[in-house]
Every structure is written in structure tokens, then in C-alpha cells.
Design a protein around this motif. Structure first.
Motif, PDB file in Angstrom:
ATOM      1  N   LEU A 121       4.688  -4.174   7.946  1.00 17.23           N
ATOM      2  CA  LEU A 121       5.998  -3.954   7.371  1.00 17.23           C
ATOM      3  C   LEU A 121       6.143  -4.247   5.916  1.00 17.23           C
ATOM      4  N   LEU A 122       5.670  -5.625   5.636  1.00 19.46           N
ATOM      5  CA  LEU A 122       5.632  -6.003   4.225  1.00 19.46           C
ATOM      6  C   LEU A 122       4.641  -5.160   3.334  1.00 19.46           C
ATOM      7  N   LEU A 123       3.548  -4.532   3.859  1.00 20.23           N
ATOM      8  CA  LEU A 123       2.846  -3.745   3.125  1.00 20.23           C
ATOM      9  C   LEU A 123       3.297  -2.668   2.562  1.00 20.23           C
TER      10      LEU A 123
ATOM     11  N   ILE B 234       0.901  -1.128   0.106  1.00 20.13           N
ATOM     12  CA  ILE B 234      -0.146   0.080  -0.147  1.00 20.13           C
ATOM     13  C   ILE B 234       0.783   1.168  -0.154  1.00 20.13           C
ATOM     14  N   GLY B 235       2.096   1.105   0.244  1.00 20.70           N
ATOM     15  CA  GLY B 235       3.098   2.180  -0.144  1.00 20.70           C
ATOM     16  C   GLY B 235       4.286   1.669  -0.300  1.00 20.70           C
TER      17      GLY B 235
END
Length: 278
Positions: A177-179, A141-142
């Protein structure tokens, strides 16, 4: 409760706790989590067998799990830190909001019935289990981590969920964190660092909250924290966490995700049954 058990039954329970400690350590090291998803169901069955009342059983599981997580998280974090897979800025940013969240969750646990904690546990581990089975770490998402405000919110949510479920927050932190595009090993290593400071306030909170219920709790309990569970599980979990961390860098991540996801969904189903037929 313990005085009414035979030596054979007591030995079986101790072996179950020891096995749970080994499994907890391996999973903590491999996936950057505190192992609460393993400990809580193991402790729940042990405390059920020895006759702990259902009204306080889940609270005792969560409080004991948080206590065991502390040495496990420390050894897991150090193992990942040696590999250079830690983002110290993230750990520092999440520290205070996460502590605020876990204090809030501990206060809530003092007043809600056990089935509410079971329901929260089911929701959290089901989401983590499905995410592990899907194995989509490329969803973002980023391209970079958000600003201080949203990061503080994330930290608070991690702490709140941890205190209600009895986990270190590593699984939740890893997925956050993965996002934002953090590499998987850095996400796992950083999440292991979260578990160093999250559990301690929760342990204190659960110990205080359980003090009025000592008559309903098994011997060797400090409020909602079982000293017996801690003594038997914590050392092995701490010893095997570095082993799990080393395995994480050698084995297929996908195989680990599938196994862990399936385990979490089985555990969630077990607690759904406990809620429905309580």
C-alpha cells in the motif's frame, strides 16, 4: 513430551509463551501485523526445548501462529477502524485472492520439509526487516492503487506468504500500500484488516496436514496447531493489540520501525543457523 518435564520447566515454558503473547499483541497493534514474526521464533524455541522433532517443528510453529493471529487481528483491526484508518475497498478486493493463496501455501506445507519453510521465513522477514531499518516510506511506483487484476495478484501473494511463514500478511500488505501512496496510518489499519480472514483457512489446512503426524507432535495438538500455545498466547495477544494500536498514534514511527527491523533480522539470523546446522 510434557509428561517428562518437571513442573519448573513447564512453568518456564508457560511464562515464555505468556511473554510472547504480550509482545505479539503490542507489535500487532503498533505495526498492523499479526505478530507472526514474534510468535514463530518464540514457539520454535519452546517446541525445541520440549523435544518436538525438527521434521515437524516449523510446521507446528506456523500453524499455531496462524491460530493465535485470528483474535489478535480482530482486536487490532477494530482499534484502527475506530481511528478511521481503514480502506474497506482494499480489504474486500484482497479477500478471495488471499484466501486462495493461503490454501495453496497450506497444501505446499504438507509436503515440503521443515527447512524449506524456515528458508521462506528467513527471506520474508529479512526483506521486511531491511525495509523497516531503511524507513523509506516515500518510495512509490504509482500515485493510486492498481486495477483489479494486479490487486488480485498482490492478494494471492500475501496469502501464500502468510501460510508459509505463519504471519497475517499485514507487514507485506502495508508495504504494498505504501508503494502506491497510501498514507502510513491508513496502510497499517487496512493491513490489520487483512489478518481477520487470512489465518482461518490456514489453520484448517495445517490442522488437516498434521493429522497423520500426531505421534510426532506434543500433546494437545490438533494437527500442526498447538492448543497449549494458542490458549496461553492468544488471549494476551488480543488484549494488548489495542494497546499497541494506541501507542502507534503516540510514539515515533521511526523508532518503532528501527526496533522491529532489528528484531526481524536477528530472528532471520537465528533460522539461518538452524538451517545450516540442522
Amino acid at each position: 513430551m510434557l509428561s517428562s518435564m518437571s513442573w519448573g520447566d513447564l512453568a518456564s515454558l508457560c511464562l515464555a509463551l505468556l511473554a510472547g503473547g504480550i509482545l505479539t499483541g503490542l507489535i500487532a497493534g503498533m505495526l498492523g501485523v499479526g505478530g507472526g514474526g514474534v510468535m514463530v521464533p518464540v514457539l520454535y524455541e519452546v517446541f525445541r526445548v520440549i523435544g518436538v522433532e525438527e521434521s515437524v517443528r516449523m510446521q507446528l510453529c506456523v500453524g499455531t501462529s496462524l491460530a493465535i493471529i485470528i483474535p489478535t487481528a480482530v482486536t487490532s483491526y477494530r482499534a484502527h477502524q475506530k481511528k478511521g484508518a481503514v480502506l474497506p475497498g482494499v480489504v474486500k478486493r484482497w479477500r478471495l485472492p488471499a484466501i486462495a493463496g493461503i490454501i495453496t501455501g497450506s497444501a505446499i506445507a504438507a509436503f515440503v520439509p521443515g527447512w524449506v519453510l524456515q528458508a521462506v521465513f528467513v527471506v520474508v522477514v529479512s526483506v521486511l526487516g531491511v525495509k523497516s531499518l531503511i524507513g523509506r516510506n516515500d518510495i512509490q511506483i504509482g500515485a493510486q492503487l492498481p486495477g483489479p487484476g494486479l490487486m488480485s495478484v498482490y492478494g494471492f501473494v500475501i496469502g501464500l506468504a502468510s501460510s508459509l511463514v505463519g504471519i497475517s500478511g499485514g507487514g507485506i500488505a502495508t508495504n504494498i500500500l505504501l508503494l502506491y501512496g497510501v498514507p502510513i496510518h491508513a496502510a497499517v489499519g487496512t493491513s490489520a484488516g487483512i489478518g481477520i480472514f487470512i489465518p482461518l483457512p490456514g489453520v484448517i489446512g495445517y490442522a488437516v496436514a498434521g493429522w497423520p503426524h500426531l505421534s510426532e507432535l506434543p500433546p494437545l495438538s490438533l494437527g500442526y496447531v498447538s492448543v497449549l500455545g494458542f490458549v496461553l498466547m492468544a488471549p494476551l495477544a488480543a488484549v494488548f493489540a489495542p494497546v499497541g494500536a494506541r501507542l502507534a498514534h503516540r510514539l515515533s514511527r521511526r523508532h518503532l520501525e528501527i526496533g522491529f527491523g532489528a528484531f526481524l533480522l536477528v530472528v532471520a539470523a537465528r533460522f539461518v543457523v538452524a538451517i545450516v546446522w540442522r
